[in-house]
Design a protein around this motif. Structure first.
Motif, PDB file in Angstrom:
ATOM      1  N   PRO A 124      33.612  32.451  36.770  1.00  0.00           N
ATOM      2  CA  PRO A 124      34.771  32.622  37.664  1.00  0.00           C
ATOM      3  C   PRO A 124      34.628  33.747  38.683  1.00  0.00           C
ATOM      4  CG  PRO A 124      35.237  33.503  35.472  1.00  0.00           C
ATOM      5  CD  PRO A 124      33.941  32.774  35.374  1.00  0.00           C
ATOM      6  N   HIS A 182      39.024  39.655  45.975  1.00  0.00           N
ATOM      7  CA  HIS A 182      40.075  40.672  46.113  1.00  0.00           C
ATOM      8  C   HIS A 182      39.503  41.891  46.812  1.00  0.00           C
ATOM      9  CE1 HIS A 182      38.463  43.016  42.605  1.00  0.00           C
ATOM     10  NE2 HIS A 182      38.001  41.818  42.301  1.00  0.00           N
ATOM     11  N   HIS A 235      45.316  36.763  40.389  1.00  0.00           N
ATOM     12  CA  HIS A 235      44.640  36.544  39.107  1.00  0.00           C
ATOM     13  C   HIS A 235      45.424  37.154  37.934  1.00  0.00           C
ATOM     14  CE1 HIS A 235      41.326  35.439  36.706  1.00  0.00           C
ATOM     15  NE2 HIS A 235      40.765  36.614  36.570  1.00  0.00           N
ATOM     16  N   ARG A 277      36.568  49.823  35.800  1.00  0.00           N
ATOM     17  CA  ARG A 277      36.920  48.576  36.491  1.00  0.00           C
ATOM     18  C   ARG A 277      38.282  48.064  36.032  1.00  0.00           C
ATOM     19  NH1 ARG A 277      33.006  45.519  38.714  1.00  0.00           N
ATOM     20  NH2 ARG A 277      34.001  43.583  38.073  1.00  0.00           N
ATOM     21  N   PHE A 330      44.194  42.294  39.347  1.00  0.00           N
ATOM     22  CA  PHE A 330      43.874  43.205  40.454  1.00  0.00           C
ATOM     23  C   PHE A 330      45.145  43.557  41.203  1.00  0.00           C
ATOM     24  CE2 PHE A 330      40.555  39.871  40.205  1.00  0.00           C
ATOM     25  CZ  PHE A 330      39.584  40.634  39.598  1.00  0.00           C
ATOM     26  N   VAL A 340      42.009  32.287  33.278  1.00  0.00           N
ATOM     27  CA  VAL A 340      41.037  32.958  32.401  1.00  0.00           C
ATOM     28  C   VAL A 340      41.714  33.534  31.161  1.00  0.00           C
ATOM     29  CG1 VAL A 340      39.353  34.853  32.203  1.00  0.00           C
ATOM     30  CG2 VAL A 340      39.484  33.536  34.327  1.00  0.00           C
ATOM     31  N   ARG A 396      34.955  34.590  27.289  1.00  0.00           N
ATOM     32  CA  ARG A 396      36.062  34.089  28.110  1.00  0.00           C
ATOM     33  C   ARG A 396      36.048  32.575  28.128  1.00  0.00           C
ATOM     34  NH1 ARG A 396      35.204  38.137  33.128  1.00  0.00           N
ATOM     35  NH2 ARG A 396      33.343  36.926  33.558  1.00  0.00           N
ATOM     36  N   TYR A 425      26.926  47.445  40.229  1.00  0.00           N
ATOM     37  CA  TYR A 425      27.928  46.487  39.744  1.00  0.00           C
ATOM     38  C   TYR A 425      28.967  46.243  40.853  1.00  0.00           C
ATOM     39  CZ  TYR A 425      30.763  44.437  35.910  1.00  0.00           C
ATOM     40  OH  TYR A 425      31.467  43.601  35.076  1.00  0.00           O
TER      41      TYR A 425
HETATM   42  N1  UPG Z   1      36.344  44.403  29.105  1.00  0.00           N
HETATM   43  C1  UPG Z   1      36.808  44.442  27.793  1.00  0.00           C
HETATM   44  N2  UPG Z   1      37.769  43.554  27.417  1.00  0.00           N
HETATM   45  C2  UPG Z   1      38.274  42.628  28.246  1.00  0.00           C
HETATM   46  C3  UPG Z   1      37.812  42.577  29.573  1.00  0.00           C
HETATM   47  C4  UPG Z   1      36.838  43.480  29.968  1.00  0.00           C
HETATM   48  O1  UPG Z   1      36.354  45.251  27.000  1.00  0.00           O
HETATM   49  O2  UPG Z   1      39.143  41.854  27.835  1.00  0.00           O
HETATM   50  C5  UPG Z   1      35.287  45.354  29.509  1.00  0.00           C
HETATM   51  C6  UPG Z   1      33.891  44.752  29.292  1.00  0.00           C
HETATM   52  O3  UPG Z   1      32.992  45.759  28.941  1.00  0.00           O
HETATM   53  C7  UPG Z   1      33.596  44.200  30.667  1.00  0.00           C
HETATM   54  C8  UPG Z   1      34.186  45.294  31.555  1.00  0.00           C
HETATM   55  O4  UPG Z   1      35.371  45.678  30.879  1.00  0.00           O
HETATM   56  O5  UPG Z   1      32.230  44.041  30.870  1.00  0.00           O
HETATM   57  C9  UPG Z   1      34.495  44.846  32.956  1.00  0.00           C
HETATM   58  O6  UPG Z   1      35.372  43.720  32.928  1.00  0.00           O
HETATM   59  P1  UPG Z   1      35.541  42.693  34.148  1.00  0.00           P
HETATM   60  O7  UPG Z   1      35.645  43.459  35.405  1.00  0.00           O
HETATM   61  O8  UPG Z   1      36.625  41.722  33.817  1.00  0.00           O
HETATM   62  O9  UPG Z   1      34.156  41.956  34.026  1.00  0.00           O
HETATM   63  P2  UPG Z   1      33.480  40.906  34.994  1.00  0.00           P
HETATM   64  O10 UPG Z   1      32.789  39.941  34.095  1.00  0.00           O
HETATM   65  O11 UPG Z   1      32.678  41.593  36.026  1.00  0.00           O
HETATM   66  O12 UPG Z   1      34.696  40.239  35.677  1.00  0.00           O
HETATM   67  C10 UPG Z   1      34.516  39.161  36.495  1.00  0.00           C
HETATM   68  C11 UPG Z   1      34.908  39.521  37.882  1.00  0.00           C
HETATM   69  C12 UPG Z   1      36.364  39.713  37.955  1.00  0.00           C
HETATM   70  C13 UPG Z   1      37.089  38.481  37.392  1.00  0.00           C
HETATM   71  C14 UPG Z   1      36.660  38.224  35.998  1.00  0.00           C
HETATM   72  C15 UPG Z   1      37.250  36.910  35.491  1.00  0.00           C
HETATM   73  O13 UPG Z   1      34.241  40.712  38.295  1.00  0.00           O
HETATM   74  O14 UPG Z   1      36.668  39.837  39.312  1.00  0.00           O
HETATM   75  O15 UPG Z   1      38.443  38.676  37.352  1.00  0.00           O
HETATM   76  O16 UPG Z   1      35.277  38.083  35.997  1.00  0.00           O
HETATM   77  O17 UPG Z   1      38.431  37.107  34.814  1.00  0.00           O
END
Ligand code: UPG
Length: 373
Positions: free
Chosen positions: A56, A60, A81, A173, A185, A269, A280, A348
């Protein structure tokens, strides 16, 4: 002949190519894959649903220049989102906000009481000050209990490492909200390209000064060209033949399923921090509000080998990155090379940050070359 070669037709490469082309450069874009748009590539599947090939992507940004740039090439579907996290047998809003606390702790608190509540949770917890790693950042904001429910296991799964090994920036993040804002966001500009990311990138690349070649590996052809400028957006370590050792990347196994039902989950999501091997589940039709009797969902399983999706922010990798970046600096000083993007800068970046970096670096390059002409 070409004035510039751009390696990679993802967001960084396409943006760079476009700005150069508009400045009169003849640009050759070469891409290893058989498609443009890099990791934000998408397509319409047999259910009439737009699927993001590599997981996904939600656009933003707070940067007006970036927003204006992308709006030249696509209309955006208004989409904010919202993510739910499956914790202790129920779906709760994530990132943590007032409503999450109400659900998890079974309490009824007002938004003005949330800060004090979290402070008490933090006081009961142990962490390093200043924060040294991912865990420290999260625990210092929400305390150990919420860290363990929402972050600890998700992070272990996602990165295949202990949260203590990861740089604090990864945790930054994710916001923690004391109000009831349930959006992932809070950026000023948000949305999904109405006709998809692939179409948007095709339009970015559609310029008389740009020639695109797909399915070509730069490393097999690089000795054939001597352009004035090479813009590289591939893996940083690969460019230098791994002289300082391999940088680690994290990948994903994405498992698509079609279900004979209209909806599977209430939002696009859902995060699964605990109990399951996947992190996810995405239900794609929510992004563009696409209508279909069936639905397409995608399970994400983090894996070690595969397409390099994520840079892994451990001390080891960050030290190696610095060494590579010194080499980059030397090359960029010659005026013949630019390294841009998530892979080439080992950073990142979100999509908007990748575009911002490309806009800035190319504009600076063009200004400097005008000066020296
Ligand atoms: N994290 C957790 N628990 C969660 C979510 C995130 O521990 O429930 C930590 C985890 O270490 C993760 C980090 O936070 O790696 C960053 O999270 P996030 O920014 O959501 O990871 P991404 O996989 O990079 O997210 C992508 C996109 C984001 C989008 C999301 C889909 O960067 O824009 O919203 O995927 O929901």
């Amino acid at each position: 002949m070409f004035d510039a070669i751009v390696v990679g037709a993802g967001l960084s490469g396409s943006t760079a190519a476009r700005i150069l082309a508009e400045a009169g450069y003849k640009v050759l874009v070469i891409e290893r894959q058989k498609h443009v748009a890099g990791h934000c590539h998408d397509y319409k599947d047999n259910n009439g649903i737009t699927v993001h090939t590599y997981g996904p992507h939600i656009f933003h940004t707070n940067n007006r220049k970036v927003w204006e740039f992308v709006c030249r090439f696509t209309e955006f579907y208004f989409y904010q989102h919202r993510v739910l996290s499956y914790v202790e047998g129920r779906f709760v809003p994530f990132p943590i906000n007032r409503d999450t606390l109400v659900e998890i702790f079974g309490i009824n608190i007002a938004t003005y009481e949330v800060e004090e509540f979290l402070e008490k949770e933090v006081k009961k917890s142990k962490f390093n000050v200043p924060p040294r790693n991912f865990r420290d950042v999260v625990v210092s904001q929400v305390g150990e209990r919420l860290y363990e429910l929402f972050f600890k296991n998700y992070t272990k799964k996602q990165w295949g490492r202990e949260p203590e090994e990861l740089a604090p920036d990864v945790a930054r993040r994710i916001p923690v909200r004391t109000n009831r804002d349930g959006r992932y966001f809070s950026d000023k500009y948000q949305g999904i390209p109405a006709e998809g990311y692939t179409k948007m990138v095709e339009k970015i690349l559609n310029h008389p000064n740009i020639v695109l070649m797909l399915g070509i590996d730069y490393f097999e052809v690089r000795d054939l060209f001597k352009p004035k400028l090479t813009v590289y957006t591939g893996e940083l370590d690969k460019f230098f033949d791994y002289v300082y050792g391999k940088l680690e990347y994290r990948s994903l196994k994405l498992e698509l399923r079609t279900l004979e039902q209209e909806f599977y989950q209430p939002v696009s999501v859902v995060n699964y921090p605990n109990d399951y091997d996947w992190t996810r589940v995405t239900e794609y039709k929510h992004f563009l509000n696409e209508k279909s009797e069936r639905t397409t969902i995608c399970y994400e399983y983090p894996i070690e080998e595969g397409e390099p999706f994520y840079v892994v922010m451990t001390q080891d990798n960050l030290v190696k990155r610095e060494k590579y970046l010194k080499e980059v600096e030397k090359l960029e000083k010659t005026g013949e090379f630019l390294f841009i993007g998530r892979l080439a800068e080992y950073k990142y970046y979100n999509m908007d940050q990748a575009i911002e970096a490309a806009l800035e670096k190319i504009t600076k390059y063009l200004t400097n070359s005008l000066r020296s002409d």
